[in-house]
Scaffold this motif. Structure first.
Motif, PDB file in Angstrom:
ATOM      1  N   GLU A 143     -10.523   1.262   5.318  1.00 30.27           N
ATOM      2  CA  GLU A 143      -9.228   0.855   4.753  1.00 30.27           C
ATOM      3  C   GLU A 143      -8.582  -0.166   5.677  1.00 30.27           C
ATOM      4  OE1 GLU A 143      -6.870   3.561   2.722  1.00 30.27           O
ATOM      5  OE2 GLU A 143      -8.281   5.214   2.924  1.00 30.27           O
ATOM      6  N   CYS A 144      -7.989  -1.188   5.081  1.00 31.24           N
ATOM      7  CA  CYS A 144      -7.394  -2.221   5.920  1.00 31.24           C
ATOM      8  C   CYS A 144      -6.272  -2.939   5.186  1.00 31.24           C
ATOM      9  CB  CYS A 144      -8.455  -3.226   6.364  1.00 31.24           C
ATOM     10  SG  CYS A 144      -7.826  -4.240   7.713  1.00 31.24           S
ATOM     11  N   GLN A 145      -5.176  -3.195   5.921  1.00 30.93           N
ATOM     12  CA  GLN A 145      -4.035  -3.898   5.332  1.00 30.93           C
ATOM     13  C   GLN A 145      -3.993  -5.359   5.743  1.00 30.93           C
ATOM     14  OE1 GLN A 145      -1.131  -1.277   7.004  1.00 30.93           O
ATOM     15  NE2 GLN A 145      -1.054   0.042   5.207  1.00 30.93           N
ATOM     16  N   ASN A 146      -5.047  -5.820   6.381  1.00 30.70           N
ATOM     17  CA  ASN A 146      -5.099  -7.221   6.795  1.00 30.70           C
ATOM     18  C   ASN A 146      -6.011  -8.025   5.884  1.00 30.70           C
ATOM     19  OD1 ASN A 146      -3.472  -7.206   9.147  1.00 30.70           O
ATOM     20  ND2 ASN A 146      -5.134  -6.188  10.258  1.00 30.70           N
ATOM     21  N   ILE A 147      -5.756  -9.333   5.870  1.00 36.02           N
ATOM     22  CA  ILE A 147      -6.735 -10.239   5.282  1.00 36.02           C
ATOM     23  C   ILE A 147      -7.384 -10.999   6.432  1.00 36.02           C
ATOM     24  CG2 ILE A 147      -7.086 -12.277   3.824  1.00 36.02           C
ATOM     25  CD1 ILE A 147      -4.813 -11.345   2.082  1.00 36.02           C
ATOM     26  N   CYS A 148      -8.678 -10.789   6.600  1.00 34.79           N
ATOM     27  CA  CYS A 148      -9.453 -11.575   7.571  1.00 34.79           C
ATOM     28  C   CYS A 148     -10.573 -12.228   6.764  1.00 34.79           C
ATOM     29  CB  CYS A 148     -10.038 -10.697   8.669  1.00 34.79           C
ATOM     30  SG  CYS A 148      -8.785  -9.796   9.612  1.00 34.79           S
ATOM     31  N   THR A 149     -10.650 -13.530   6.839  1.00 37.57           N
ATOM     32  CA  THR A 149     -11.543 -14.277   5.938  1.00 37.57           C
ATOM     33  C   THR A 149     -13.017 -13.953   6.132  1.00 37.57           C
ATOM     34  OG1 THR A 149     -11.637 -16.043   7.553  1.00 37.57           O
ATOM     35  CG2 THR A 149      -9.988 -16.270   5.793  1.00 37.57           C
ATOM     36  N   TYR A 150     -13.357 -13.369   7.290  1.00 38.78           N
ATOM     37  CA  TYR A 150     -14.763 -13.181   7.658  1.00 38.78           C
ATOM     38  C   TYR A 150     -15.230 -11.739   7.534  1.00 38.78           C
ATOM     39  CZ  TYR A 150     -11.848 -12.030  11.618  1.00 38.78           C
ATOM     40  OH  TYR A 150     -10.846 -11.502  12.391  1.00 38.78           O
ATOM     41  N   CYS A 151     -14.401 -10.846   6.960  1.00 42.85           N
ATOM     42  CA  CYS A 151     -14.721  -9.415   7.041  1.00 42.85           C
ATOM     43  C   CYS A 151     -14.818  -8.756   5.669  1.00 42.85           C
ATOM     44  CB  CYS A 151     -13.657  -8.714   7.886  1.00 42.85           C
ATOM     45  SG  CYS A 151     -13.912  -6.931   7.977  1.00 42.85           S
ATOM     46  N   GLY A 152     -15.835  -7.937   5.489  1.00 41.47           N
ATOM     47  CA  GLY A 152     -16.043  -7.232   4.231  1.00 41.47           C
ATOM     48  C   GLY A 152     -14.957  -6.215   3.914  1.00 41.47           C
ATOM     49  N   PHE A 153     -14.209  -5.763   4.923  1.00 43.18           N
ATOM     50  CA  PHE A 153     -13.159  -4.759   4.710  1.00 43.18           C
ATOM     51  C   PHE A 153     -11.795  -5.393   4.385  1.00 43.18           C
ATOM     52  CE2 PHE A 153     -15.338  -1.563   7.829  1.00 43.18           C
ATOM     53  CZ  PHE A 153     -16.401  -1.449   6.952  1.00 43.18           C
ATOM     54  N   SER A 154     -11.733  -6.709   4.343  1.00 37.88           N
ATOM     55  CA  SER A 154     -10.474  -7.424   4.116  1.00 37.88           C
ATOM     56  C   SER A 154      -9.733  -6.855   2.898  1.00 37.88           C
ATOM     57  CB  SER A 154     -10.804  -8.907   3.900  1.00 37.88           C
ATOM     58  OG  SER A 154      -9.642  -9.669   3.986  1.00 37.88           O
ATOM     59  N   MET A 155      -8.409  -6.771   2.995  1.00 43.12           N
ATOM     60  CA  MET A 155      -7.585  -6.050   2.022  1.00 43.12           C
ATOM     61  C   MET A 155      -7.860  -6.442   0.564  1.00 43.12           C
ATOM     62  SD  MET A 155      -3.448  -5.732   2.063  1.00 43.12           S
ATOM     63  CE  MET A 155      -3.070  -7.342   1.430  1.00 43.12           C
ATOM     64  N   THR A 185     -12.204   1.521  13.192  1.00 46.56           N
ATOM     65  CA  THR A 185     -11.473   1.623  11.921  1.00 46.56           C
ATOM     66  C   THR A 185     -10.958   0.242  11.540  1.00 46.56           C
ATOM     67  OG1 THR A 185      -9.244   1.907  12.839  1.00 46.56           O
ATOM     68  CG2 THR A 185     -10.556   3.920  12.563  1.00 46.56           C
ATOM     69  N   GLY A 186     -10.574   0.094  10.267  1.00 45.71           N
ATOM     70  CA  GLY A 186      -9.801  -1.071   9.863  1.00 45.71           C
ATOM     71  C   GLY A 186      -8.370  -0.859  10.356  1.00 45.71           C
ATOM     72  N   GLU A 187      -7.478  -1.741   9.932  1.00 43.77           N
ATOM     73  CA  GLU A 187      -6.091  -1.631  10.377  1.00 43.77           C
ATOM     74  C   GLU A 187      -5.229  -1.175   9.206  1.00 43.77           C
ATOM     75  OE1 GLU A 187      -4.608  -4.916  12.594  1.00 43.77           O
ATOM     76  OE2 GLU A 187      -6.463  -5.169  13.729  1.00 43.77           O
ATOM     77  N   ALA A 188      -5.044   0.116   9.074  1.00 44.14           N
ATOM     78  CA  ALA A 188      -4.216   0.656   7.987  1.00 44.14           C
ATOM     79  C   ALA A 188      -3.368   1.778   8.559  1.00 44.14           C
ATOM     80  CB  ALA A 188      -5.108   1.166   6.861  1.00 44.14           C
ATOM     81  N   LYS A 235      -0.644  -7.421   9.888  1.00 45.49           N
ATOM     82  CA  LYS A 235      -0.179  -7.404  11.283  1.00 45.49           C
ATOM     83  C   LYS A 235      -1.049  -8.283  12.189  1.00 45.49           C
ATOM     84  CE  LYS A 235       1.113  -3.856  14.610  1.00 45.49           C
ATOM     85  NZ  LYS A 235       0.837  -2.483  15.030  1.00 45.49           N
ATOM     86  N   LYS A 236      -2.299  -8.421  11.786  1.00 48.68           N
ATOM     87  CA  LYS A 236      -3.214  -9.200  12.630  1.00 48.68           C
ATOM     88  C   LYS A 236      -2.864 -10.694  12.641  1.00 48.68           C
ATOM     89  CE  LYS A 236      -8.167  -9.481  13.654  1.00 48.68           C
ATOM     90  NZ  LYS A 236      -9.479  -8.915  13.317  1.00 48.68           N
ATOM     91  N   SER A 237      -2.022 -11.127  11.696  1.00 45.32           N
ATOM     92  CA  SER A 237      -1.657 -12.546  11.684  1.00 45.32           C
ATOM     93  C   SER A 237      -0.787 -12.922  12.885  1.00 45.32           C
ATOM     94  CB  SER A 237      -0.960 -12.914  10.373  1.00 45.32           C
ATOM     95  OG  SER A 237       0.183 -12.116  10.224  1.00 45.32           O
ATOM     96  N   GLU A 259     -20.972  -2.095   3.889  1.00 45.13           N
ATOM     97  CA  GLU A 259     -20.897  -2.385   5.324  1.00 45.13           C
ATOM     98  C   GLU A 259     -19.800  -3.411   5.624  1.00 45.13           C
ATOM     99  OE1 GLU A 259     -24.829  -4.008   5.295  1.00 45.13           O
ATOM    100  OE2 GLU A 259     -25.536  -2.451   6.651  1.00 45.13           O
ATOM    101  N   GLN A 260     -19.326  -3.393   6.903  1.00 43.81           N
ATOM    102  CA  GLN A 260     -18.361  -4.422   7.317  1.00 43.81           C
ATOM    103  C   GLN A 260     -19.075  -5.770   7.409  1.00 43.81           C
ATOM    104  OE1 GLN A 260     -16.894  -4.450  11.346  1.00 43.81           O
ATOM    105  NE2 GLN A 260     -14.850  -5.043  10.685  1.00 43.81           N
ATOM    106  N   PHE A 261     -20.267  -5.739   7.943  1.00 43.45           N
ATOM    107  CA  PHE A 261     -21.128  -6.923   7.964  1.00 43.45           C
ATOM    108  C   PHE A 261     -22.553  -6.414   8.008  1.00 43.45           C
ATOM    109  CE2 PHE A 261     -19.870  -5.814  12.272  1.00 43.45           C
ATOM    110  CZ  PHE A 261     -21.085  -5.684  12.911  1.00 43.45           C
TER     111      PHE A 261
HETATM  112  S1  SF4 Z   1     -11.353  -4.346   9.462  1.00 44.19           S
HETATM  113 FE1  SF4 Z   1     -10.644  -5.650  11.122  1.00 44.19          FE
HETATM  114  S2  SF4 Z   1     -11.713  -7.588  10.850  1.00 44.19           S
HETATM  115 FE2  SF4 Z   1     -11.887  -6.428   8.929  1.00 44.19          FE
HETATM  116  S3  SF4 Z   1     -10.192  -7.143   7.627  1.00 44.19           S
HETATM  117 FE3  SF4 Z   1      -9.496  -5.339   8.740  1.00 44.19          FE
HETATM  118  S4  SF4 Z   1      -8.534  -6.132  10.616  1.00 44.19           S
HETATM  119 FE4  SF4 Z   1      -9.775  -7.775   9.732  1.00 44.19          FE
END
Ligand code: SF4
Length: 383
Positions: free
Chosen positions: A97-109, A142-145, A211-213, A349-351
């Protein structure tokens, strides 16, 4: 509960790496690296104490013809400082689970994937599997949630498994100093926090929401960790987002600042390269295998004591060739999905990992190279 934190002098409490970082210009750093000559590289190779200018020379294009010499020196230094040992660790993903958008990650919100957070019973099942493979050093991811995997969840997970592992490291959202202090009292040993890229504008593009922004909050996270008195901090950049040479210079700058400021803490560097994932992002700047070998050797020549870590993102062949050239810790058989070992092996997977060999096979490969496998982190933690 015993307070195991390292004492930090009061006078450094208000300083952070940002003060140092702001004095540098990305473009000037990059130009400086690209303008290094063969003479600069020769000087860097033959001096006994290397500075930032030497590091720039070692990561520059001018150092390419000296790769063999760099590898040989790196091998000798690693053997002298770490003996013929290599430390094994296993990552365990607790949640995607993740509340961020990261362009390179499979878990992106915004990625439409099934989300999952492990329960206590599921964590223990995964732990049983990881322990059965011999691991004594675990990396919780973990993701960031905040609502689902905030400090309370991480604290509970650490307490749940602390009796099963000698070393517990986390790679989770950056936290405040009191949160780190709480987790350390529960048994936390080390924290990995990668800046992803030290290029501010590119960072913003790749972290548009969540928050990661906040670039500076992430940049100052190792300071909060140092102030909390953590035993070890892991740094790194995600290669492929921006020029790997400039990002590596800033990683080295960050490392030296932290070593000087929080001198009782230990440090490690990781070298993640962009890997394919759901909704995949192509690298803006490619880092070749030869570039990565050059960088690992450059870090070893620049700092004889820093631990250098290699994950299963890299291929079998690459890992086999690099393990004796400076690397001090390595993972194997990793799963980058929550429950990936036994609970739910099919989840996303995350990657994609590259080296999929079972732990036993990797251990045999390491032994075949004359390396002694160490399952817990370096002894002086308990000494
Ligand atoms: S898990 Fe980490 S890298 Fe992936 S979208 Fe969330 S904060 Fe970004």
């Amino acid at each position: 509960m015993t307070d195991t934190r390292l004492p930090i002098p009061a006078k450094i409490q208000n300083k952070t790496f940002k003060d140092t970082f702001d004095k540098y210009s990305w473009d000037e750093v990059l130009t400086g690296i690209l303008s290094k000559t063969k003479e600069d590289v020769k000087k860097a190779l033959h001096t006994s104490k290397r500075d930032f200018e030497d590091f720039k020379a070692l990561i520059s294009p001018a150092a390419k013809p000296f790769l063999e010499e760099m590898a040989s020196l790196s091998y000798q230094i690693t053997k002298k400082r770490f003996g013929n040992t290599i430390q094994m660790y296993a990552p365990m993903y607790l949640s995607n689970e993740c509340q961020n958008i990261c362009t390179y990650c499979g878990f992106s919100m915004t990625n439409k994937i099934p989300r999952r957070t492990l329960t206590d019973a599921e964590i223990l099942k995964e732990v049983d599997f990881i322990k059965s493979k011999g691991y004594d050093h675990i990396l919780l991811v973990t993701g960031e949630a905040n609502k689902t995997v905030g400090v309370d969840y991480i604290n509970n997970a650490i307490k749940l498994i602390r009796s099963r592992f000698s070393n517990i490291t986390i790679e989770v959202q950056p936290l405040d100093k009191p949160d780190y202090e709480l987790l350390m009292e529960s048994g936390l040993y080390a924290v990995l926090v990668y800046q992803e890229t030290y290029h501010k504008d590119e960072y913003k593009k790749h972290h548009p929401k969540g928050k990661k922004s906040n670039f500076n909050y992430r940049l100052e996270t190792p300071d909060r960790l140092g102030q909390a008195g953590i035993y070890k901090i892991g740094l790194g950049a995600l290669f492929g987002l921006e020029d790997w040479r400039a990002d590596s210079f800033f990683t080295a700058l960050h490392l030296k600042y932290l070593q000087k400021t929080y001198w009782k803490t230990k440090y490690s560097i990781s070298f993640p390269r962009l890997r394919p994932h759901s909704g995949g992002l192509e690298p803006k700047v490619e880092m070749t295998d030869s570039d990565l070998v050059q960088l690992i050797c450059a870090f070893r020549l620049f700092d004889e004591d820093v631990e250098l870590s290699m994950s299963t993102r890299e291929s079998e062949v690459f890992r086999e060739n690099i393990v004796q050239l400076g690397i001090t810790s390595i993972s194997a058989e990793s799963k980058t999905n929550p429950g990936g070992y036994v609970v739910e092996p099919q989840s996303l997977e995350q990657f994609e990992i590259s080296d999929e060999r079972p732990t036993e096979e990797v251990v045999e490969m390491l032994k075949g190279k004359g390396l002694e496998v160490v399952w817990k982190d370096w002894e002086d933690f308990h000494g």
